[in-house]
Scaffold this active site. Structure first.
Site, PDB file in Angstrom:
ATOM      1  N   GLU A 193      35.121  47.579  45.980  1.00  0.00           N
ATOM      2  CA  GLU A 193      36.578  47.430  45.910  1.00  0.00           C
ATOM      3  C   GLU A 193      37.027  46.387  44.889  1.00  0.00           C
ATOM      4  O   GLU A 193      38.120  46.473  44.350  1.00  0.00           O
ATOM      5  CB  GLU A 193      37.126  47.055  47.297  1.00  0.00           C
ATOM      6  CG  GLU A 193      37.080  45.567  47.678  1.00  0.00           C
ATOM      7  CD  GLU A 193      35.684  44.979  47.744  1.00  0.00           C
ATOM      8  OE1 GLU A 193      34.730  45.751  47.909  1.00  0.00           O
ATOM      9  OE2 GLU A 193      35.546  43.753  47.618  1.00  0.00           O
ATOM     10  N   ARG A 209      36.066  45.724  41.841  1.00  0.00           N
ATOM     11  CA  ARG A 209      36.317  46.234  40.491  1.00  0.00           C
ATOM     12  C   ARG A 209      37.609  47.053  40.442  1.00  0.00           C
ATOM     13  O   ARG A 209      38.240  47.152  39.392  1.00  0.00           O
ATOM     14  CB  ARG A 209      35.107  47.049  40.012  1.00  0.00           C
ATOM     15  CG  ARG A 209      34.798  48.266  40.836  1.00  0.00           C
ATOM     16  CD  ARG A 209      33.387  48.773  40.606  1.00  0.00           C
ATOM     17  NE  ARG A 209      32.383  47.971  41.314  1.00  0.00           N
ATOM     18  CZ  ARG A 209      31.080  48.174  41.246  1.00  0.00           C
ATOM     19  NH1 ARG A 209      30.593  49.146  40.497  1.00  0.00           N
ATOM     20  NH2 ARG A 209      30.246  47.411  41.920  1.00  0.00           N
ATOM     21  N   ASP A 259      36.243  41.250  53.097  1.00  0.00           N
ATOM     22  CA  ASP A 259      35.672  42.506  52.626  1.00  0.00           C
ATOM     23  C   ASP A 259      34.738  43.082  53.692  1.00  0.00           C
ATOM     24  O   ASP A 259      33.585  42.693  53.800  1.00  0.00           O
ATOM     25  CB  ASP A 259      34.903  42.259  51.317  1.00  0.00           C
ATOM     26  CG  ASP A 259      34.278  43.544  50.773  1.00  0.00           C
ATOM     27  OD1 ASP A 259      34.629  44.632  51.260  1.00  0.00           O
ATOM     28  OD2 ASP A 259      33.448  43.435  49.837  1.00  0.00           O
ATOM     29  N   ASP A 317      35.210  36.407  49.859  1.00  0.00           N
ATOM     30  CA  ASP A 317      35.328  37.366  48.759  1.00  0.00           C
ATOM     31  C   ASP A 317      36.570  37.136  47.888  1.00  0.00           C
ATOM     32  O   ASP A 317      36.897  37.955  47.045  1.00  0.00           O
ATOM     33  CB  ASP A 317      35.308  38.790  49.313  1.00  0.00           C
ATOM     34  CG  ASP A 317      34.654  39.779  48.354  1.00  0.00           C
ATOM     35  OD1 ASP A 317      33.981  39.318  47.407  1.00  0.00           O
ATOM     36  OD2 ASP A 317      34.832  40.988  48.560  1.00  0.00           O
ATOM     37  N   ASP A 371      33.191  50.089  49.346  1.00  0.00           N
ATOM     38  CA  ASP A 371      32.750  48.695  49.303  1.00  0.00           C
ATOM     39  C   ASP A 371      32.710  48.163  47.862  1.00  0.00           C
ATOM     40  O   ASP A 371      32.529  46.977  47.634  1.00  0.00           O
ATOM     41  CB  ASP A 371      31.370  48.571  49.963  1.00  0.00           C
ATOM     42  CG  ASP A 371      31.021  47.142  50.326  1.00  0.00           C
ATOM     43  OD1 ASP A 371      31.919  46.274  50.247  1.00  0.00           O
ATOM     44  OD2 ASP A 371      29.859  46.899  50.688  1.00  0.00           O
ATOM     45  N   LYS A 404      30.172  47.643  55.784  1.00  0.00           N
ATOM     46  CA  LYS A 404      29.003  46.781  55.589  1.00  0.00           C
ATOM     47  C   LYS A 404      28.242  46.633  56.897  1.00  0.00           C
ATOM     48  O   LYS A 404      28.825  46.767  57.968  1.00  0.00           O
ATOM     49  CB  LYS A 404      29.469  45.382  55.152  1.00  0.00           C
ATOM     50  CG  LYS A 404      29.922  45.282  53.714  1.00  0.00           C
ATOM     51  CD  LYS A 404      30.263  43.844  53.371  1.00  0.00           C
ATOM     52  CE  LYS A 404      30.748  43.708  51.946  1.00  0.00           C
ATOM     53  NZ  LYS A 404      29.724  44.041  50.942  1.00  0.00           N
ATOM     54  N   LYS A 433      39.202  37.549  41.519  1.00  0.00           N
ATOM     55  CA  LYS A 433      39.170  38.489  42.639  1.00  0.00           C
ATOM     56  C   LYS A 433      39.653  37.802  43.913  1.00  0.00           C
ATOM     57  O   LYS A 433      39.150  36.745  44.288  1.00  0.00           O
ATOM     58  CB  LYS A 433      37.738  39.028  42.833  1.00  0.00           C
ATOM     59  CG  LYS A 433      37.535  39.903  44.081  1.00  0.00           C
ATOM     60  CD  LYS A 433      36.126  40.489  44.143  1.00  0.00           C
ATOM     61  CE  LYS A 433      35.862  41.210  45.465  1.00  0.00           C
ATOM     62  NZ  LYS A 433      34.499  41.758  45.567  1.00  0.00           N
TER      63      LYS A 433
HETATM   64  N1  BES Z   1      32.026  41.397  47.775  1.00  0.00           N
HETATM   65  C1  BES Z   1      30.922  42.270  47.594  1.00  0.00           C
HETATM   66  C2  BES Z   1      29.774  41.627  46.821  1.00  0.00           C
HETATM   67  C3  BES Z   1      29.106  40.479  47.515  1.00  0.00           C
HETATM   68  C4  BES Z   1      28.029  40.704  48.365  1.00  0.00           C
HETATM   69  C5  BES Z   1      29.517  39.190  47.299  1.00  0.00           C
HETATM   70  C6  BES Z   1      27.406  39.650  49.000  1.00  0.00           C
HETATM   71  C7  BES Z   1      28.889  38.130  47.921  1.00  0.00           C
HETATM   72  C8  BES Z   1      27.835  38.363  48.777  1.00  0.00           C
HETATM   73  C9  BES Z   1      31.368  43.505  46.809  1.00  0.00           C
HETATM   74  O1  BES Z   1      32.658  43.926  47.081  1.00  0.00           O
HETATM   75  C10 BES Z   1      30.449  44.620  47.185  1.00  0.00           C
HETATM   76  O2  BES Z   1      30.437  44.967  48.319  1.00  0.00           O
HETATM   77  N2  BES Z   1      29.713  45.172  46.216  1.00  0.00           N
HETATM   78  C11 BES Z   1      28.825  46.254  46.453  1.00  0.00           C
HETATM   79  C12 BES Z   1      28.956  47.241  45.329  1.00  0.00           C
HETATM   80  C13 BES Z   1      28.217  48.529  45.555  1.00  0.00           C
HETATM   81  C14 BES Z   1      28.807  49.271  46.715  1.00  0.00           C
HETATM   82  C15 BES Z   1      28.274  49.369  44.294  1.00  0.00           C
HETATM   83  C16 BES Z   1      27.411  45.693  46.538  1.00  0.00           C
HETATM   84  O3  BES Z   1      27.088  44.759  45.788  1.00  0.00           O
HETATM   85  O4  BES Z   1      26.659  46.155  47.381  1.00  0.00           O
HETATM   86 ZN    ZN Z   2      33.964  42.507  47.697  1.00  0.00          ZN
HETATM   87 MN    MN Z   3      32.764  45.159  48.773  1.00  0.00          MN
END
Ligand code: BES
Ligand code: ZN
Ligand code: MN
Length: 497
Positions: free
Chosen positions: A350, A352, A271, A289, A348, A278, A266
């Site tokens: 993104e 996947r 992000d 990220d 968010d 966020k 990734k």
């Molecule tokens: N990059 C984030 C996940 C992340 C969060 C990595 C904190 C490292 C530290 C990812 O893109 C994300 O935002 N995931 C969301 C998914 C949800 C919206 C289904 C999450 O984990 O909240």
């Molecule tokens: Zn992310």
């Molecule tokens: Mn995200």
């Protein structure tokens, strides 16, 4: 980088600024009697007075005469008789930090005092080397150089028992050096601030690695991605003025007709969450990220340096996820490269989306195995914290091999289930699949999403959200990017040869 060499001989007869003696708790008397005679019983006195008992992290520095060993540094290892890769790395990083702080530039470490598990002696030498090398890592590109900035340890010699092992030990050091260069590359990329870290910069870095190591690098720019139909990746990218890239590196170390192992990382350079923005708190950490992509690039460099006899293809979808007037929205329905449609519930989620298209695209290589690494879910941090990455996939054998590689090298993995019952959470209402399965089992439903794009091959997914970033300084690992995944991938690939 600290220069590491291998020596054979009697530790007490060596000329060195500091002889480092690892010591386990208890039984100190017997191990060090010869040395104590040399020190006129001062060691016994220190033990008796409880100035040093061998507890993990303890250190005792004693001065001797000129000429031979000028100093002795006893370092506690705790009670555990066998020491794993993590313990050994911590030990040698601690030694390097201790000596650096005292401006002692050279040392000799007596590894004969360590208890390696059987058959793991060379892995032990490699782990000690890694700890020494990584202890010198800093990311200070954007900080004023202060006069009291200390130089890392210059040279370290590792004393081993038998001259028969010298070549193998030197080989282990060489491997550790290549892996650490890969880890430091990954750390640098992760630590680089978002304003300097465009998808273009990741692409340039990949090209540079290719040039240095003789790899093939292909960059798919926006126009090409549009032509081929990377609908999911492009949707994430459309909120940023920075152009996305699909970065591809190929390494041919194996035979011509051997199917490659594919590594997918990734590469979200920042992000923000997009329209599903966020919260401000800790948002600055989201420059990390792209740690999965960084790990893949670092591993490719290390594998090429070590000339491992495998064929590899690395794919890094590189984008920026921003909120803007051109950004994609919750509710959008995207047509992915695979043809499957994806309903966006949360912009968010993104990672996947870009991985879906990258996983589809890599299928054309008919890969033997596909491993993706991604800082994919916050839920993974809740589940495992920072001491293990999550592993999920469609092939138990591959998962087991990765877990074992992780145990050997210290980039540990813990498996989560990927039962088909979880698929219900991401079944689409207005498209084939939803990009969010809600809060329950967030790490698993993210993997269940990826599974739909990895149907044609053996695949494992590593969620490194909790392991890619250190939030405090420890010896060998300053706050920031950890380079997690590099040593794991190299360790896994070594066993494939
Ligand atoms: N990059 C984030 C996940 C992340 C969060 C990595 C904190 C490292 C530290 C990812 O893109 C994300 O935002 N995931 C969301 C998914 C949800 C919206 C289904 C999450 O984990 O909240
Ligand atoms: Zn992310
Ligand atoms: Mn995200």
């Amino acid at each position: 980088m600290t220069k590491i060499s291998i020596k054979v001989g009697n530790p007490l007869k060596q000329k060195t600024a500091c002889l480092v003696l690892p010591a386990y708790e208890g039984r100190l008397k017997n191990s060090f009697s010869e040395l104590d005679a040399l020190l006129q019983g001062r060691l016994q006195k220190a033990f008796r007075n409880k100035e040093f008992s061998g507890k993990k992290g303890e250190a005792l520095l004693l001065h001797a005469g000129e000429g031979g060993c000028e100093r002795f540094l006893l370092v506690g290892l705790g009670s555990k008789r066998q020491t794993n890769a993590i313990g050994l790395r911590n030990f040698s990083s601690q030694v390097a930090a201790y000596l650096t702080e005292r401006r002692i530039a050279r040392c000799l470490i007596d590894t004969n005092l360590l208890h390696f598990s059987k058959g793991a002696e060379m892995a032990g030498i490699a782990a000690i080397s890694e700890g020494l090398l990584l202890a010198g890592y800093r990311f200070d590109t954007y900080r004023e150089k202060t006069a009291d900035a200390v130089a890392p340890l210059q040279t370290a010699s590792l004393l081993i028992g038998s001259s028969r092992d010298k070549l193998a030990a030197e080989e282990a050091v060489r491997e550790a050096e290549a892996i650490c260069r890969g880890i430091c590359l990954a750390r640098d990329l992760v630590n680089l601030p978002g304003n300097y870290k465009s998808p273009q910069l990741l692409a340039d870095t990949a090209q540079q690695i290719a040039k240095d190591q003789g790899l093939r690098c292909t960059l798919l720019p926006r126009a090409e991605l549009e032509k081929q139909g990377f609908g999911a990746l492009l949707a994430v990218a459309q909120g940023s003025v920075r152009d996305p890239y699909l970065i591809v590196l190929e390494y041919h170390g194996g035979t011509k007709d051997e199917r490659p192992v594919a590594l997918v990382g990734k590469g979200v350079v920042f992000d923000s969450g997009g329209i599903s923005l966020k919260p401000a708190d800790k948002m600055e950490e989201m420059k990390m990220d792209m740690a999965g992509g960084a790990a893949v690039l670092g591993a490719m460099q290390a594998v090429a340096e070590l000339k491992l006899p495998v064929n590899l293809v690395a794919v890094v979808p590189a984008v920026e996820n921003l909120a803007s007037g051109t950004a994609y929205r919750p509710g959008d329905v995207l047509t992915s490269l695979s043809g499957k449609t994806i309903e966006v519930l949360n912009t968010d989620a993104e990672g996947r989306l870009i991985l879906a298209d990258a996983l589809t695209w890599v299928g054309q290589y008919k890969p033997r195995v596909v491993i993706d690494l991604a800082t994919l879910t916050g839920a993974c941090i809740i589940a495992l914290g920072s001491h293990a990455s999550a592993v999920l996939g469609n092939h138990e054998g591959l998962i087991r091999e990765l877990i074992k590689a992780g145990e050997r090298c210290g980039d540990r993995l813990w498996q989560l289930p990927l039962w088909e019952e979880y698929d219900a959470q991401i079944k689409g209402d207005f498209g084939d699949i939803k990009n969010s399965g809600g809060r329950p089992a967030g790490t698993i439903t993210a993997a269940a999403f990826l599974k739909q794009f990895a149907e044609d091959y053996t695949w494992a997914h590593l969620d490194i959200a909790g392991t890619a970033w250190a939030d405090k300084n420890t010896p060998g690992l300053p706050k920031g990017g950890t380079g997690v995944g590099v040593r794991l991938l190299v360790e896994y690939l070594r066993r494939q040869c």
